[in-house]
Every structure is written in structure tokens, then in C-alpha cells.
Scaffold this motif. Structure first.
Motif, PDB file in Angstrom:
ATOM      1  N   ARG A  89      -4.907  -0.037  13.598  1.00 49.07           N
ATOM      2  CA  ARG A  89      -6.078   0.044  12.741  1.00 49.07           C
ATOM      3  C   ARG A  89      -6.324  -1.310  12.095  1.00 49.07           C
ATOM      4  N   ASP A  90      -7.518  -1.445  11.500  1.00 49.79           N
ATOM      5  CA  ASP A  90      -7.833  -2.681  10.788  1.00 49.79           C
ATOM      6  C   ASP A  90      -6.876  -2.886   9.624  1.00 49.79           C
ATOM      7  N   LYS A  91      -6.530  -1.792   8.947  1.00 55.41           N
ATOM      8  CA  LYS A  91      -5.584  -1.860   7.846  1.00 55.41           C
ATOM      9  C   LYS A  91      -4.498  -0.812   8.061  1.00 55.41           C
ATOM     10  N   PRO A  92      -3.227  -1.171   7.807  1.00 50.87           N
ATOM     11  CA  PRO A  92      -2.125  -0.218   8.019  1.00 50.87           C
ATOM     12  C   PRO A  92      -2.282   1.040   7.182  1.00 50.87           C
ATOM     13  N   LEU A 113       3.321  -1.545  -6.282  1.00 48.63           N
ATOM     14  CA  LEU A 113       2.307  -0.605  -5.784  1.00 48.63           C
ATOM     15  C   LEU A 113       0.937  -0.894  -6.392  1.00 48.63           C
ATOM     16  N   ALA A 114       0.921  -1.358  -7.637  1.00 47.94           N
ATOM     17  CA  ALA A 114      -0.351  -1.699  -8.278  1.00 47.94           C
ATOM     18  C   ALA A 114      -1.049  -2.835  -7.536  1.00 47.94           C
ATOM     19  N   ALA A 115      -0.256  -3.716  -6.937  1.00 44.06           N
ATOM     20  CA  ALA A 115      -0.839  -4.813  -6.156  1.00 44.06           C
ATOM     21  C   ALA A 115      -1.164  -4.388  -4.736  1.00 44.06           C
ATOM     22  N   LEU A 116      -0.370  -3.454  -4.191  1.00 43.18           N
ATOM     23  CA  LEU A 116      -0.500  -3.080  -2.780  1.00 43.18           C
ATOM     24  C   LEU A 116      -1.581  -2.033  -2.515  1.00 43.18           C
ATOM     25  N   LEU A 117      -1.534  -0.919  -3.242  1.00 43.52           N
ATOM     26  CA  LEU A 117      -2.347   0.241  -2.880  1.00 43.52           C
ATOM     27  C   LEU A 117      -3.856   0.021  -2.945  1.00 43.52           C
ATOM     28  N   PRO A 118      -4.380  -0.739  -3.920  1.00 48.47           N
ATOM     29  CA  PRO A 118      -5.837  -0.954  -3.904  1.00 48.47           C
ATOM     30  C   PRO A 118      -6.328  -1.633  -2.633  1.00 48.47           C
ATOM     31  N   GLU A 119      -5.460  -2.458  -2.011  1.00 46.09           N
ATOM     32  CA  GLU A 119      -5.845  -3.152  -0.786  1.00 46.09           C
ATOM     33  C   GLU A 119      -5.646  -2.296   0.459  1.00 46.09           C
ATOM     34  N   TYR A 120      -4.816  -1.263   0.339  1.00 43.35           N
ATOM     35  CA  TYR A 120      -4.496  -0.425   1.498  1.00 43.35           C
ATOM     36  C   TYR A 120      -4.604   1.061   1.095  1.00 43.35           C
ATOM     37  N   THR A 124       0.041   6.074   1.582  1.00 44.86           N
ATOM     38  CA  THR A 124       0.385   6.993   0.504  1.00 44.86           C
ATOM     39  C   THR A 124       1.874   6.854   0.200  1.00 44.86           C
ATOM     40  N   VAL A 125       2.214   6.926  -1.078  1.00 44.83           N
ATOM     41  CA  VAL A 125       3.588   6.717  -1.516  1.00 44.83           C
ATOM     42  C   VAL A 125       4.015   7.832  -2.449  1.00 44.83           C
ATOM     43  N   GLU A 126       5.209   8.358  -2.210  1.00 43.29           N
ATOM     44  CA  GLU A 126       5.827   9.328  -3.116  1.00 43.29           C
ATOM     45  C   GLU A 126       7.147   8.741  -3.591  1.00 43.29           C
ATOM     46  N   ALA A 292       5.314  -6.770  -1.037  1.00 45.01           N
ATOM     47  CA  ALA A 292       4.684  -6.615  -2.349  1.00 45.01           C
ATOM     48  C   ALA A 292       5.693  -6.697  -3.479  1.00 45.01           C
ATOM     49  N   MET A 293       6.955  -6.383  -3.195  1.00 40.20           N
ATOM     50  CA  MET A 293       7.988  -6.465  -4.218  1.00 40.20           C
ATOM     51  C   MET A 293       8.511  -7.882  -4.397  1.00 40.20           C
ATOM     52  N   GLY A 294       7.961  -8.831  -3.651  1.00 41.43           N
ATOM     53  CA  GLY A 294       8.298 -10.227  -3.827  1.00 41.43           C
ATOM     54  C   GLY A 294       9.732 -10.534  -3.496  1.00 41.43           C
TER      55      GLY A 294
END
Length: 303
Positions: A89-92, A113-120, A124-126, A292-294
Motif C-alpha cells: 500500500r501507499d502507507k503501511p 505513537l503521538a508522532a506515528l499514528l497521525p501519519e499512518y 492500530t495499536v493496543e 518512532a521511539m528514536g
């Protein structure tokens, strides 16, 4: 196989995995009565009892455990195959399920997650917070987060956080009433707020270190919690002494709401690591989470 039969098997796997009709129904997005009806219909078709139900828990029967072990890998394979398609896909996209501890979730996972999820938006994360030691393979987690020394040697471990110190703290009002301990041994005469460990059912023994000397003390159990948030709130309320990470208490100490004692005995902790099975194939979503966790530390693997 009919669609109804497949749906019933999916429902059975969810209940067997979650050990709960409530959690399985939430996962599947159906009502508990509808889920119960699916399991009843499946048991009727097979002519065997698959689950043992009680007011508090659900467990598999011998037949149910045999069926679960036989079919669950196939459903996992289907899920993995669908996740693999997300690479095109275009985005994972994909689902990530992680067992962590509250402190790591708040200080490391949530900012990542605050940095990652808006872009992707299709990832989904639990996150399940649990201070016990969890078998991530058996419990179907993609990864876990624990202190470095807690990670099993057969896991791939990636450092995601720096070392930190644990600090004994109390409210000024508490020390005015009970005085300040001068050594860790004097804590036995104080009210200590314990952290309950679900794996053993006991409480966490507080580690201390000074000039190469190490010792552990088991706090009393007049007040015990399974979250550090409630430990912190109780210490602020003057109900006892807490033993908490330095970053959690520093602002309260600076503001005078808490007092840090036994500073020269504060124990260094080995930092948090993300760990997962060596045979796990990393999906694009999983790799993005690590990025994302650097991550700047080294990866520990098996030989």
C-alpha cells in the motif's frame, strides 16, 4: 465449510485466546449473547464441549484446547498474510499488540505513537499495561516492553530508553509526623506504598545500592496498588512513602510537594527494552514503531 461455520470458529478462537466472553465480544464487535450463541452452535455441531464457563472465567476443555491448538495457527497465518499485503500500500497498515508497564507506556510509547499514528491512520495499536512477566508468544503479543534484566535471553531486545533511578519520596506532612528514614533498613518502621505484582501475587521488593553494596527490602502491604499513578497520588496525599522513577517525581520535588530521601541509596534501573521473538518477521508497521521511539541503542539477539 459454510460461512457460518467459519464465523463460529473465529468466535471460538477469540474466546479461547481472551479467556473472556466480554473481551472477545469487544474484539469481534458483537454482543455477548450473539457470541455465546455462536459458541453454543459450534459445540452442538461438533458434539463436544469446548469451553468451561464460570461466573469469573472461561477456560478450554481438553477438546477445546486441542481444537484451539490445531486451528489458531491458521488464523494467525491469515492475519499475517493480510498484514504482509499492507507493504504494497501507499502507507503501511496493520495491528500491533504490545504488553508494557505503565511508566514505559507514558514516557516512551505514548510520545512515539503521538508522532506515528497521525501519519499512518491504518496502523492500530493496543497496549496492555501489566507489571507481571508475560509470555508474549502464548498471549499473542507482537512485542513487550520491560526493563533490560527482565527480558528473556531467547528474545531480540532493542533498548528504547535510558537508565534511570528509583527514588524514595514522601509528602512534607508525612515526614513531619513520622520523621525521615536515614537508611533503607529504617523503612520497616514507616508506611510504604507497595507495587503489587500480578505474576507472583506478592509485592515488588525495593532495590537499593550504595558504593557497590546492594540490598532489597520488601515494603509493608497496608497500602498496595498495581499502578505507579496511584502510588504517586497516595504519596502526594501523605499516606506513605513511594518508591518511584526519578522522572515521575522530579517536578513534585521541585515544587515542594514531595521530599526525596535516601538519595545516596537510589538504585539505578537498566532502562526499558522492546523485545520480541527472534523468529518474528518485522512488518513495516512494526519497524515504523521502533523508528518512532528514536532507538539509539544496540540490539541484543540470539547467537
Amino acid at each position: 465449510m459454510t460461512k457460518e461455520s467459519m464465523d463460529d470458529l473465529v468466535a471460538f478462537v477469540a474466546v479461547a485466546r481472551q479467556r473472556s466472553f466480554t473481551r472477545a465480544a469487544a474484539q469481534l464487535g458483537i454482543s455477548q449473547p450473539a457470541l455465546s450463541a455462536k459458541i453454543t452452535a459450534l459445540e452442538a455441531r461438533l458434539g463436544v464441549r469446548l469451553l468451561t464457563r464460570s461466573t469469573r472465567s472461561v477456560s478450554t476443555t481438553e477438546a477445546g484446547e486441542r481444537l484451539y491448538r490445531s486451528i489458531s495457527p491458521h488464523f494467525d497465518g491469515i492475519a499475517s498474510g493480510l498484514d504482509d499485503l499492507s507493504e504494497l500500500r501507499d502507507k503501511p497498515a496493520g495491528n500491533l499488540r504490545i504488553t508494557s508497564v505503565e511508566h514505559a507506556s507514558q514516557t516512551i510509547l505514548l510520545p512515539a505513537l503521538a508522532a506515528l499514528l497521525p501519519e499512518y491512520p491504518d496502523i492500530t495499536v493496543e497496549i496492555v499495561n501489566d507489571y507481571g512477566l508475560v509470555d508474549i508468544v502464548a498471549e499473542r503479543f507482537d512485542a513487550g516492553v520491560r526493563l533490560g534484566e527482565q527480558v528473556a535471553q531467547d528474545m531480540i531486545a532493542v533498548r528504547i530508553g535510558p537508565d534511570f533511578k528509583q527514588c524514595v519520596v514522601g509528602a512534607p506532612a508525612y515526614f513531619k509526623r513520622y520523621g525521615k528514614p536515614k537508611t533503607p533498613h529504617e523503612l520497616t518502621k514507616h508506611l510504604c506504598i507497595a507495587l503489587r505484582l500480578p505474576t507472583s501475587g506478592g509485592v515488588w521488593s525495593w532495590p537499593f545500592e550504595k558504593e557497590g553494596r546492594e540490598l532489597k527490602l520488601r515494603p509493608g502491604e497496608q497500602l498496595a496498588f498495581n499502578t505507579i499513578t496511584l502510588q504517586l497520588d497516595s504519596a502526594l496525599a501523605g499516606l506513605g512513602l513511594g518508591y518511584l522513577p526519578e522522572d515521575v517525581i522530579k517536578d513534585h520535588v521541585a515544587a515542594g510537594r514531595l521530599v526525596h530521601v535516601l538519595k545516596d541509596w537510589s538504585a539505578p534501573m537498566s532502562g526499558y527494552h522492546l523485545y520480541f521473538p527472534s523468529r518474528r518477521q518485522q512488518t513495516a508497521a512494526f519497524s515504523l514503531l521502533i523508528s518512532a521511539m528514536g532507538f539509539r541503542g544496540r540490539k541484543r539477539g540470539v547467537g
